[in-house]
Design a protein around this motif. Structure first.
Motif, short mmCIF file in Angstrom:
data_model
loop_
_atom_site.label_atom_id
_atom_site.label_comp_id
_atom_site.label_asym_id
_atom_site.label_seq_id
_atom_site.Cartn_x
_atom_site.Cartn_y
_atom_site.Cartn_z
N SER A 9 5.42 -0.71 -6.82
CA SER A 9 6.39 -1.75 -7.15
C SER A 9 7.82 -1.26 -6.92
CB SER A 9 6.21 -2.18 -8.61
OG SER A 9 4.92 -2.74 -8.82
N PHE B 233 -0.25 -3.74 -0.12
CA PHE B 233 0.94 -2.95 0.18
C PHE B 233 0.73 -2.23 1.51
CE2 PHE B 233 0.49 -3.33 -4.37
CZ PHE B 233 1.77 -3.60 -4.84
N THR C 86 8.46 -1.10 -3.30
CA THR C 86 8.57 -2.42 -2.69
C THR C 86 9.97 -2.99 -2.86
OG1 THR C 86 6.21 -2.91 -3.04
CG2 THR C 86 7.69 -4.79 -2.75
N ARG D 45 -1.91 -9.49 -2.29
CA ARG D 45 -1.60 -8.41 -3.24
C ARG D 45 -1.86 -7.03 -2.59
NH1 ARG D 45 -0.91 -10.24 -8.40
NH2 ARG D 45 -1.39 -8.21 -9.30
N TYR E 178 5.11 -5.69 0.91
CA TYR E 178 4.16 -6.27 -0.03
C TYR E 178 3.80 -7.69 0.38
CZ TYR E 178 2.27 -8.08 -4.45
OH TYR E 178 1.47 -8.65 -5.42
N THR F 124 -4.71 -2.84 -1.40
CA THR F 124 -4.34 -3.07 -2.79
C THR F 124 -4.01 -1.74 -3.45
OG1 THR F 124 -6.62 -2.81 -3.58
CG2 THR F 124 -5.93 -5.03 -2.88
N SER F 125 -3.39 -1.85 -4.63
CA SER F 125 -3.09 -0.62 -5.37
C SER F 125 -4.35 0.13 -5.74
CB SER F 125 -2.28 -0.96 -6.63
OG SER F 125 -3.02 -1.83 -7.48
#
Length: 368
Positions: free
Chosen positions: A81, A98, A84, A96, A91, A61-62
């Protein structure tokens, strides 16, 4: 009032073809804008170490990525984002998470060494920082001085170190027949436009019986070279702040090197003549410079041609013109380079290419 004549249909095939071409070009320009902004994100990914962190993580996740990189999550999320939709990062909307695919990591992480294209992305914001001054030069002539490029010395040092660390001793020097053996025995060597001096310090460490001196007009670069020599424990290298346009030496060196610096000089022909004069009669000049043709039409398929002409406009050409120089430019090419070497006094010029280096040509020049 009609005169009875039929109106012809103006929607002809030529008009449709024009519309298709216009639409295709409009789409191409949208790609240019998107990729321009994406390049800034790639530069940030390199500078913050995000690519390196992601290459060592499973899909995350972020929050996890920001924590691992010790960065602000909100900025990391927005960056992810952009990467992506730019098709650099994968993603998973369900989880959720990456991920940086391994085949992408091979081109954007520090582990890639000279293949790390993300490092080159840093030149885009650097060039953009002087855009107003460049626009003024378009209108009024002149140039933008070297002092305006705050991080240029740092970026060049990073770029050259990545190449020299893996190739200088085993590949570049070995291109000159017998040179490694002569360096082990002992030679007098100068590096013209040495920058931060990393290449010279690597040579000094590898060949302790030879003596090396680096010349550059950048006090920052010379200071960095001296500091690195001390840190490496290298005692056979020296560095001197000097305008290489006027070397003023005669028959002093067995070998002179110039790594991607001649095309930047205000008066390159004068620099080359000075190098020829400073070499002993049986000496060698090893010049590494941008690999290109001097003819525009022969560079249409060059993989880096657009970037090279652009960086020439935004840096290499303009810093020369700022000194009332010749403005030779980055893409002076092999034909012009060979001619200028001959005119400087080099009777023999050989050009070598290294498969792993699409950026440079390797010139081996001798007076006799």
């Amino acid at each position: 009032m009609s005169d009875g004549t039929q109106t012809m249909n103006t929607t002809e095939p030529a008009d449709a073809e024009f519309a298709a071409r216009a639409e295709a070009f409009g789409n191409r320009m949208l790609e240019v804008i998107n990729d321009g902004f994406l390049t800034l994100m790639v530069s940030i990914g390199h500078q913050t170490g995000l690519f390196d962190v992601m290459s060592s993580l499973p899909p995350a996740t972020s929050e996890d990525i920001a924590h691992a990189a010790k960065l602000n999550e909100r900025y990391v999320r927005e960056w992810l984002s952009a990467l992506t939709v730019g098709r650099i990062v994968d993603y998973d909307p369900g989880a959720r998470t990456f991920a940086l695919p391994p085949e992408h990591a091979a081109a954007v992480t520090r582990a890639a060494g000279p293949e790390n294209i993300a490092a080159f992305a840093q030149y885009i914001p650097l060039a953009a920082s002087v855009e107003p001054e460049i626009v003024d030069c378009f209108r009024n002539g002149g140039g933008v001085p070297y002092s305006k490029y705050g991080r240029f010395q740092q970026l060049m040092a990073e770029e050259s170190a990545g190449i020299h660390d893996v190739a200088l001793i085993d590949v570049t020097i070995a291109l000159v027949p017998g040179l490694p053996e002569r360096l082990r025995a002992g030679m007098e060597v100068a590096d013209v436009g040495c920058g931060s001096g990393h290449a010279l310090n690597l040579l000094g460490r590898e060949f302790p019986n030879s003596r090396f001196i680096g010349y550059d007009f950048s006090e920052e670069g010379i200071a960095a070279g001296r500091a690195e020599a001390e840190a490496m424990g290298v005692t056979n290298t020296r560095f001197e702040v000097r305008d290489v346009t006027n070397l003023g030496m005669s028959h002093q060196f067995d070998l002179i090197t110039a790594f991607d610096t001649i095309h930047d000089q205000a008066h390159p022909a004068q620099v080359l003549r000075g190098i020829a004069e400073a070499l002993k009669d049986d000496g060698t000049f090893l010049m590494v410079d941008v690999r290109a043709s001097s003819n525009l039409e022969e560079n249409l398929e060059h993989p880096l041609a657009t970037g090279m002409y652009a960086i020439s406009t935004m840096h290499c050409m303009t810093v020369s013109l700022a000194l009332d120089g010749d403005g030779l430019g980055t893409m002076w090419g092999e034909q012009v380079a060979t001619r200028m070497l001959h005119e400087a006094g080099f009777a023999f010029v050989d050009i070598e290419h290294v498969a792993a280096d699409i950026l440079n040509s390797y010139y081996i020049a001798r007076k006799a």
